[in-house]
Scaffold this active site. Sequence first.
Site, short mmCIF file in Angstrom:
data_model
loop_
_atom_site.label_atom_id
_atom_site.label_comp_id
_atom_site.label_asym_id
_atom_site.label_seq_id
_atom_site.Cartn_x
_atom_site.Cartn_y
_atom_site.Cartn_z
N HIS A 170 22.96 59.34 -51.54
CA HIS A 170 22.87 60.77 -51.84
C HIS A 170 22.99 60.95 -53.35
CE1 HIS A 170 23.78 62.28 -47.65
NE2 HIS A 170 24.30 61.06 -47.55
N HIS A 197 20.86 54.95 -47.13
CA HIS A 197 20.44 56.00 -48.07
C HIS A 197 21.55 56.33 -49.03
CE1 HIS A 197 22.10 57.94 -44.47
NE2 HIS A 197 22.58 58.87 -45.28
P1 5GP Z 1 24.53 60.77 -43.83
O1 5GP Z 1 25.50 61.73 -43.21
O2 5GP Z 1 23.94 59.83 -42.79
O3 5GP Z 1 25.06 60.05 -45.03
O4 5GP Z 1 23.37 61.65 -44.41
C1 5GP Z 1 22.19 61.95 -43.72
C2 5GP Z 1 21.54 63.08 -44.47
O5 5GP Z 1 20.24 63.23 -43.98
C3 5GP Z 1 22.25 64.43 -44.30
O6 5GP Z 1 22.70 64.90 -45.57
C4 5GP Z 1 21.19 65.33 -43.67
O7 5GP Z 1 21.21 66.65 -44.18
C5 5GP Z 1 19.90 64.60 -44.01
N1 5GP Z 1 18.87 64.79 -43.00
C6 5GP Z 1 19.01 64.75 -41.65
N2 5GP Z 1 17.82 64.94 -41.05
C7 5GP Z 1 16.91 65.12 -42.04
C8 5GP Z 1 15.50 65.37 -42.03
O8 5GP Z 1 14.84 65.46 -41.00
N3 5GP Z 1 14.90 65.51 -43.23
C9 5GP Z 1 15.60 65.41 -44.42
N4 5GP Z 1 14.90 65.58 -45.54
N5 5GP Z 1 16.93 65.17 -44.46
C10 5GP Z 1 17.57 65.03 -43.28
#
Ligand code: 5GP
Length: 136
Positions: free
Chosen positions: A101, A99
């Site tokens: 951001h 993903h």
């Molecule tokens: P990472 O830390 O893996 O780069 O980012 C994962 C992102 O997913 C985080 O910013 C977190 O807030 C978001 N996230 C985690 N669980 C959910 C969810 O159930 N729904 C949504 N919309 N975002 C989520």
Amino acid sequence: MDNCLFCKIISGEIPAHKIYEDDETLAFLDIGPVSEGHTLIIPKEHATDLTAGSEESALAIMQTIKEIAPKITEALGATGYNLGMNNGRDAGQDVFHTHMHLMPRYENDERKFVKSFPDNQFLAQIKSKIAQKLTN
Ligand code: 5GP
Ligand code: ZN
């Protein structure tokens, strides 16, 4: 992938404020935004991170970002945006489905990367502002 949170958002099994979808990608609001309109852009093809996925899905998420970034910023009155991608646990990756951001930025923005905890109604309002631009 059976146990992947983002695959469940793609399938609709878990709800999300989806703002854009095409054959290869999906964009939806981050549940813990570091800025208003913080959006996640994901390929529909499951892969744990950018390196593990196909070249096509890597290109597809950038194409989606090109399409939606100006509309998100315009809809929310943002004046710029950051893109960020965490690949691997030690890089801060928590969800192991690739993903990107997209974090809109505003005038006098302190550019903090600290999560907030908006309620569902607030996220729905943000989603609807963006949706109006994307359907135009
Ligand atoms: P990472 O830390 O893996 O780069 O980012 C994962 C992102 O997913 C985080 O910013 C977190 O807030 C978001 N996230 C985690 N669980 C959910 C969810 O159930 N729904 C949504 N919309 N975002 C989520
Ligand atoms: Zn997945």
